[in-house]
Design a protein around this motif. Sequence first.
Motif, mmCIF file in Angstrom:
data_model
loop_
_atom_site.group_PDB
_atom_site.id
_atom_site.type_symbol
_atom_site.label_atom_id
_atom_site.label_comp_id
_atom_site.label_asym_id
_atom_site.label_seq_id
_atom_site.Cartn_x
_atom_site.Cartn_y
_atom_site.Cartn_z
ATOM 1 N N GLN A 123 0.855 -1.184 0.000
ATOM 2 C CA GLN A 123 0.000 0.000 0.000
ATOM 3 C C GLN A 123 0.889 1.231 0.000
ATOM 4 N N HIS A 125 0.856 5.691 -0.317
ATOM 5 C CA HIS A 125 0.064 6.911 -0.302
ATOM 6 C C HIS A 125 0.857 8.054 -0.907
ATOM 7 N N ASN A 325 -1.128 2.281 6.428
ATOM 8 C CA ASN A 325 -2.024 3.344 5.970
ATOM 9 C C ASN A 325 -3.464 3.046 6.385
ATOM 10 N N THR A 356 -0.596 12.455 9.345
ATOM 11 C CA THR A 356 -1.453 12.367 8.167
ATOM 12 C C THR A 356 -2.746 11.629 8.494
ATOM 13 N N PHE A 358 -4.110 9.284 6.846
ATOM 14 C CA PHE A 358 -4.058 7.862 6.538
ATOM 15 C C PHE A 358 -3.141 7.061 7.446
ATOM 16 N N SER A 359 -2.233 7.722 8.164
ATOM 17 C CA SER A 359 -1.230 7.004 8.947
ATOM 18 C C SER A 359 -1.876 6.189 10.069
ATOM 19 N N SER A 360 -1.464 4.925 10.187
ATOM 20 C CA SER A 360 -1.980 4.061 11.251
ATOM 21 C C SER A 360 -1.606 4.611 12.622
#
Length: 366
Positions: A123, A125, A325, A356, A358-360
Amino acid sequence: QTFGINAGPTIDQEIYDLLKGEDYVPVIVVLREKADLGMALEQRGENNATRVVVNSLQETARQSQEKLDSLLKEEIEEGNIKNFNTFWVVNAFAAEVNQKGLQKLVTLPGIKQIKVDKKIYLQTHFQQHYSLENSFEVTQTPPTYQDNNGHEYPWNLAQINVPSVWKSGIYGNDVVIAIMDTGVELEHTALSANYRGFQPGHSHDTSWFNVAKTDTSGKGPEDLNGHGTHIAGIIVGGTPENPLGIAPGAKWIAANIFSKGYAWDSHITEAFQWFLAPGGDPANAPDIINCSWSSRPEYVRDDLQWEILHNLEQAGIAVFFAAGNNAEEGPGSPASYPHAFSVGAVEQKGATVEITDFSSRGPVNW
């Protein structure tokens, strides 16, 4: 289906489900016997810990797997087990099994667990490309930081104070960093000089491993995707005189685990094993392994690589993972392990730096 410790191994229910529609299912079989690395290191001292750990792991796997050889050979000859491959970085083997093969594995002594050989998907980004003629490029030029001497650096390097470390004369010299990803483009001018395979006493055999077997040139490291090259540039790009990455004085080696956008758990296991003894020699092991990929959140408690990372830690190797992500759903494994370093993503918004979207994120409870 779960059996008691004395009755048989733990088996993923997914294997039974898959066998309803497939003739063969890829599995990883983990044996119960483990190497006592603490005792091995204590008896032989902590000097050359990597070699001590490798020798102990190899001997434990050899002795316990040897007991199953004749039983497995019969199933292989009858076609119930195929594509058989043994490991020692963890006492396990990978194979494809049919119904009869699975029934046989359940009855074998010393087996702890039978798991599906899962796929991990790459994945990303970012939209990026790289130039073989110049340095790394992104589709949108990131803002730069300028120090008091007028030198400009990407803002992300300034964010973690890399220029101040360079000012102290620290560039990562004598450190070997392994990139476990989609490979690395050897011809990239910002990376070729830092490839360990070009150093005296080394070659592609000690510095490049294409476990996914996507190599079309046969001439050493390559990257058919670009992601691994991008990551290598962030880590070791450039030179101390013209730094582009964090540690431009370090050397890199690499393994490609991805094919068509995904990596098998068995390939990941094989790559970790290779990094413990590149070219068959523990003396060639890296100091750091970087894995800029992560599994899905539902795999947060998948412990397949748990023992592998423990063994790498005992051997003195630090392993870094992208957190992933997955936003607030959190990271999967192995990024979620307490004995792995997990790195999230931030972005610059004006004068501030934020995590961000999307960051886990954590927390992760093990």
